[in-house]
Design an enzyme around this catalytic site. Structure first.
Site, PDB file in Angstrom:
ATOM      1  N   CYS A 148       3.491  77.990  31.405  1.00 23.49           N
ATOM      2  CA  CYS A 148       4.511  78.095  30.357  1.00 23.49           C
ATOM      3  C   CYS A 148       5.071  79.500  30.221  1.00 23.49           C
ATOM      4  O   CYS A 148       6.262  79.661  29.926  1.00 23.49           O
ATOM      5  CB  CYS A 148       3.926  77.613  29.030  1.00 23.49           C
ATOM      6  SG  CYS A 148       3.404  75.879  29.099  1.00 23.49           S
ATOM      7  N   VAL A 149       4.268  80.531  30.432  1.00 18.63           N
ATOM      8  CA  VAL A 149       4.779  81.903  30.369  1.00 18.63           C
ATOM      9  C   VAL A 149       5.768  82.142  31.496  1.00 18.63           C
ATOM     10  O   VAL A 149       6.875  82.649  31.281  1.00 18.63           O
ATOM     11  CB  VAL A 149       3.629  82.924  30.420  1.00 18.63           C
ATOM     12  CG1 VAL A 149       4.164  84.342  30.578  1.00 18.63           C
ATOM     13  CG2 VAL A 149       2.769  82.821  29.158  1.00 18.63           C
TER      14      VAL A 149
END
Length: 204
Positions: A148-149
């Protein structure tokens, strides 16, 4: 971060005039023992994020959080929940409360974006929220670095923001995965910065 084409990947985005802090998926599923996505030793990343939160709040910069949630039956999970079946831990009404943000908490007035996919931007109001606040730089923290980052930083760039990924404020399932993704992000999609640099810019 030179690649096979010499300095082809050596550019820097730098900092703009209006940063915001994005805290990605620091929820119980990742941060607590026994969680379905439990990370080994997330403590340093949590403490680095705590320092960034203090700096951003003190200076009056926007803070945005993300969490993950699916409707009962996972109808809004699409193919993502087929690829990663453990995402059912975030189903509405599920046991464990794994989708709750913790151990750090949003303060009143800080936006919480609920997402169903890896990117904090896909299918959410995040870009509009940031643009309306005049944000041009997105200080990115959270988990996981390779998931997700990474995707959120890439989409930040695609939406016209300068993604600054704070090395010490992100974590992943192994240090090798964490580091290799930071190298690739820094080469192509974001500036990977140290905590001290991010704190100094947020304090301005």
């Amino acid at each position: 971060m030179s690649g096979p084409h010499g300095s082809a990947f050596s550019g820097r985005l730098g900092w703009g005039a209006r940063p915001a802090l994005l805290v990605i998926d620091l929820v119980r599923a990742y941060t607590e023992a026994g969680g379905p996505f439990e990370l080994p030793g997330p403590g340093p990343a949590i403490e680095a994020t705590r320092a960034l939160l203090e700096a951003a709040r003190t200076a009056g910069h926007p803070v945005v959080w993300t969490s993950v949630a699916y409707t009962r039956g996972l109808a809004d999970g699409g193919l993502f929940v087929r690829k990663v079946p453990e995402l059912r831990a975030f189903e509405e009404g599920g046991e464990g409360g794994w989708g709750k943000i913790g151990p750090l908490k949003p303060e009143p007035g800080e936006a919480v974006v609920t997402k169903q996919y890896a990117s904090a931007f896909f299918g959410t109001s995040l870009a509009s929220t940031l643009h309306t606040s005049g944000v041009d730089t997105l200080v990115t923290t959270g988990v996981s670095t390779s998931g997700c980052v990474r995707v959120s930083a890439m989409d930040a760039l695609n939406h016209g923001f300068r993604p600054q990924v704070v090395r010490q404020a992100c974590a992943d399932r192994t240090e090798a995965v964490h580091e290799s993704n930071l190298v690739d992000l820094d080469a192509k999609h974001a500036d990977v910065v140290d905590l001290d640099e991010a704190l100094a810019h947020l304090a301005r």
